[in-house]
Structures are given as C-alpha cells and as structure tokens.
Write an enzyme that holds these catalytic residues in place. Structure first.
Site, PDB file in Angstrom:
ATOM      1  N   ASP A  27      -7.021   1.649  -8.142  1.00 35.29           N
ATOM      2  CA  ASP A  27      -5.706   1.949  -7.573  1.00 35.29           C
ATOM      3  C   ASP A  27      -4.652   0.969  -8.058  1.00 35.29           C
ATOM      4  O   ASP A  27      -4.971  -0.194  -8.309  1.00 35.29           O
ATOM      5  CB  ASP A  27      -5.760   1.966  -6.036  1.00 35.29           C
ATOM      6  N   HIS A  64      -3.927  -3.217  -8.066  1.00 40.18           N
ATOM      7  CA  HIS A  64      -5.228  -3.660  -7.565  1.00 40.18           C
ATOM      8  C   HIS A  64      -6.299  -3.530  -8.647  1.00 40.18           C
ATOM      9  O   HIS A  64      -7.167  -4.383  -8.800  1.00 40.18           O
ATOM     10  CB  HIS A  64      -5.606  -2.845  -6.321  1.00 40.18           C
ATOM     11  N   GLU A 114       0.845  -1.200   0.000  1.00 34.61           N
ATOM     12  CA  GLU A 114       0.000   0.000   0.000  1.00 34.61           C
ATOM     13  C   GLU A 114       0.882   1.251   0.000  1.00 34.61           C
ATOM     14  O   GLU A 114       1.773   1.389   0.842  1.00 34.61           O
ATOM     15  CB  GLU A 114      -0.900   0.034   1.234  1.00 34.61           C
TER      16      GLU A 114
HETATM   17 ZN    ZN Z   1      -6.286  -1.405  -3.288  1.00 28.95          ZN
END
Ligand code: ZN
Length: 306
Positions: free
Chosen positions: A193, A183, A145
């Site tokens: 994203d 993703h 992330e």
């Molecule tokens: Zn994501």
C-alpha cells in the site's frame, strides 16, 4: 438588508444545542485518549529523567535542565491505504486497543480528514520497516491512511484533501520532498500500500516525493532513427539505421541493487525491493523483474537521491 449580531443569535443557539445533543460514538475512547496524554505529560514533567539513586551512570553534581528546547518534529510522511471498506471501519479499528494500529490522519473517500493524533506523538502505522538506515519510521514520521479497499482507484476528493494535508505538513515541519513515501516503500516484503493506482507522479509535481525525468526514458524508448549517409564505396547514398546508444545512458558499472539502496529501499530481499520500486514508479507493470527501461528509470532517479 443589514444583519445584526442579534439576528444570528437564535441560529447560533440552535446549532450549539444541536452540536451538544449529538452523541459522539467515540466519547469513551476520546476519554481514554486524554487519559493516555496525561500519562505521557506526567512522564515529560518528571525531572531529572534519570534518577541518580538508581542510575549506574557517572552523573554530574546537580541536575541542570536546559532552557532551550521544543517538541521533536516529524521528518517523513508515510502514505497507506486502509484495505478496509469504510472510514467508519478504520476509525473503529484505530480506537480499539487490541488492534495496536493507528495513524495521525485518516482521509475518507469523500475527502473528510480525521486528525486522530497530535503530529508530535508517535502513531503505530509503519510496523517492522526500514528506509535507508532509519529502522524506526514510526518515531520520525506522520502516518496517513486513505480509505480504500486496496484494489480500487482513489477518489478525486480524497486526493485533493491529501494534497492539502501534505502541503500543511510540508510547510509546518519543513519535510524534504524525497521524504514523502509509501508503506510499501518502507516494508517491501510485507506491504503493497498504497496500491498501483496511487498518483505518485501527481504528488511529485506538487513537491511530495520525487519523480524521474520522463524525457530521458522517452529518448531511450524512441526507435532507432533512420539516417542517410554516403557510403564511400557506393556510388549511391545508402540508408542505414542509427544505433541506439544505450551504453552511454547507463554506465557499465551501474548497480541496480546499490541504486535501490541509495534511494532508501531495504534490499535484503532484492525481488521484493524491485516490486516496491515498481509499485511506486512503474505502476503499469508491477513485478519483481527490472527491464532495461526500468533500469533507465532507476538510474535517472537514484542520481536525484545522491
Ligand atoms: Zn499501510
């Protein structure tokens, strides 16, 4: 001046004291993390894993455990943006059981890397997703992330750290270049994203993800070249335009949907798959329509996945 080990001693003691005195706001969730690890370790130590008394399988006469095994290894890397405003916010989100979301790594805008979960364990970052025939990306991937609100460019320090993490993962687990994905690639209907400013081309240049041959596309975009020929019926040379040979660039049987599927996209919702493809490879025009130029890129790219 020569430093001795004793000269460093007060400094070491001071820093050790400082470290032990600084309170970790995640001390209690770290304890919960360790407790959960113990539960899984106990599960792994339970042999035989299938109890003969309760199983309906026709089991062998005795349990035989192989001596040859290791931990399972990740084979994909899925990159995300957090869609939150700070790393702290994300660290909190990933340590609250009710959110049911997590990732192996969180990388801040300042380039700081938080390794939140052992790579051999399963983080909850992919959700309902699919890549090729793989319908459980969480079991086979590392989730990363990037702290980013979803609509802003990524910081240089952050991308540099990401490249370091990716290099480490690629080397440790021998992950193929094409298995570094986003993703949005694995969940095209639900996710966007990392956003359209994410430098996929730069990553591909380092061996993380694939990229198309830009020369092939440039050739297609080139205007028809004027050439001079001698018309046999005319007394003077005649200027004509050389036709663009696009037919030979994309064969007539080329099927964009199949190409997207071969790359890995879930094409059950074709417009969503096209948008996800463009978010990754044609970031200056992210929509659900494949132009002729987009088809050239797709055709060039899918051949690398065959
Ligand atoms: Zn994501």
């Amino acid at each position: 001046m020569k430093y001795t080990s004793t000269a460093f001693l007060p400094l070491l003691l001071a820093s050790a004291l400082l470290y032990s005195c600084s309170s970790n706001p995640y001390a209690s969730t770290n304890r919960a993390h360790k407790k959960q690890l113990k539960t899984y370790a106990k599960q792994l130590r339970t042999v035989p894993a299938i109890e003969p008394e309760t199983s309906s399988l026709q089991l062998g006469d005795q349990w035989v455990g192989t001596t040859n095994f290791s931990m399972r290894r990740p084979n994909f890397v899925v990159i995300h943006h957090t869609a939150q405003n700070s790393t702290d916010h994300t660290l909190k989100t990933f340590t609250m059981p009710k959110t049911q979301v997590s990732a192996h790594y969180v990388i801040g805008r300042d380039g700081k890397v938080y390794h939140m979960l052992n790579d051999n364990l399963r983080a909850w970052h992919g959700g309902n997703s699919r890549w090729g025939n793989n319908t459980d990306l969480n079991s086979s991937s590392i989730g990363i992330e990037l702290d980013n609100n979803g609509a802003e460019p990524f910081e240089e320090a952050q991308i540099k750290s990401l490249l370091d993490v990716l290099a480490m993962l690629k080397e440790t687990y021998n992950i193929p270049a094409e298995n570094f994905i986003g993703h949005s690639d694995i969940a095209p209907v639900r996710k966007v994203d990392p956003n359209e400013t994410f430098p996929w081309k730069r990553l591909a240049a380092h061996g993380f993800g694939l990229w198309y041959d830009e020369g092939v596309v440039a050739q297609f975009l080139q205007p028809a070249a004027p050439i001079t020929v001698l018309d046999s019926t005319a007394s003077q040379p005649v200027l004509i335009l050389q036709p663009l040979d696009s037919v030979s660039t994309i064969p007539p049987h080329f099927n964009p949907k199949e190409a997207l599927r071969i790359i890995g996209y879930d094409t059950r919702d074709l417009p969503a798959a096209i948008r996800a493809f463009k978010l990754h490879f044609i970031q200056d025009e992210v929509n659900m329509v494949l132009t002729e130029k987009d088809k050239i890129i797709l055709y060039n790219l899918y051949q690398k996945y065959l």
